[in-house]
Write an enzyme that holds these catalytic residues in place. Sequence first.
Site, short mmCIF file in Angstrom:
data_model
loop_
_atom_site.label_atom_id
_atom_site.label_comp_id
_atom_site.label_asym_id
_atom_site.label_seq_id
_atom_site.Cartn_x
_atom_site.Cartn_y
_atom_site.Cartn_z
N LYS A 45 63.66 -30.40 -21.28
CA LYS A 45 64.37 -30.79 -22.50
C LYS A 45 63.53 -31.83 -23.26
CE LYS A 45 67.62 -31.82 -25.50
NZ LYS A 45 67.93 -30.88 -26.60
N CYS A 128 62.72 -30.75 -34.47
CA CYS A 128 64.15 -30.94 -34.18
C CYS A 128 64.94 -31.01 -35.48
CB CYS A 128 64.40 -32.21 -33.38
SG CYS A 128 66.17 -32.45 -33.11
O1 DOR Z 1 67.90 -26.64 -31.99
C1 DOR Z 1 67.48 -27.69 -31.50
N1 DOR Z 1 68.33 -28.57 -30.94
N2 DOR Z 1 66.15 -27.98 -31.54
C2 DOR Z 1 65.64 -29.15 -31.12
O2 DOR Z 1 64.45 -29.35 -31.22
C3 DOR Z 1 66.52 -30.17 -30.58
C4 DOR Z 1 67.87 -29.69 -30.19
C5 DOR Z 1 68.84 -30.84 -30.18
O3 DOR Z 1 68.88 -31.54 -29.16
O4 DOR Z 1 69.55 -31.05 -31.17
#
Ligand code: DOR
Length: 310
Positions: A45, A128
């Site tokens: 993660k 992100c």
């Molecule tokens: O879709 C996503 N959700 N991509 C990311 O890089 C981070 C993640 C999140 O933790 O919000």
Amino acid sequence: KIDISTNINGIKISSCIMNASGILCCTEKELYNLMMSSSGAVVTKSCTIKPRKGNLKPRYFEWKGGSINSMGLPNLGIDFYLNFLEKKNSKKPFLLSISGLSIEENYLILRKANISSNMNAIELNLSCPNLLEKDKILGYDFSKISDFLENLFQFYKKPLGVKLPPYFEDFHFRKMAFILNKYPIYFVTCINSLPNGICIDINKESVVIHPKKGFGGIGGLSIKPFALANVRKFYTYLRKDIPIIGCGGICTGKDVFEYILCGASAVQIGTQFLKEGIPVFDRLIKELITILKNKNYSSLNSFKGKLNVF
Ligand code: DOR
């Protein structure tokens, strides 16, 4: 004998299919399960300097066409992941995903990772979509990315790949590839979720996730054509020694085949892994091998990148 192994710049991966960062790879238990699975590698993660709880729930929703999330980077902090990597005993390749909330935070995390040994590469998340409105998606700011990479390769000397957001315009693909081609980029993963989608519950006449007024990143089947196009464009524009890891909407062995045909060297499974759990890896391997058998291909190199066009 059919060989679905792959090689990411020297990292040997016995199966080209692995998890996408973010999916069931946050806690010790989840990472252990992935380590013991038939996933070819383990991606962690995306982590920050400090542990984070992430955004308010509900923050994930799925329907038959895909998923929407606004998790907000819940993670156990860089020290947990470095510590896990130090003490794991497994030969399986590990990619440490990092996603500092600012460029400065990314430098701090990279300095910590620089002195740790037990990981095969960093996957630097430049995409992100779920932070505050003021926090732009770094992958869309070409001049910031340029400066950032210039600075980080001054001190970070270990293998580092980048995870990109989706692009849509040929000019943007060429611009991003031009920047990446200047650096010793180890691999490129595309794509992260499509930012700023919205899903609606008509009974409640409401959005389905809490954070950011319902806007979130879209993943799963709906984004596959965009993800394939990103792989194909970068396969065309990146230096030939930069391998591409494809990610977005893979549900079947046929999907995996399509990604390799577009030029991917490996693939990552997000939404479908969350739906199906660890058994997804065995199923996809089996389905991919059946396709290769029927086509008389003995390895991925027989067809990698060889997409026909009119
Ligand atoms: O879709 C996503 N959700 N991509 C990311 O890089 C981070 C993640 C999140 O933790 O919000």
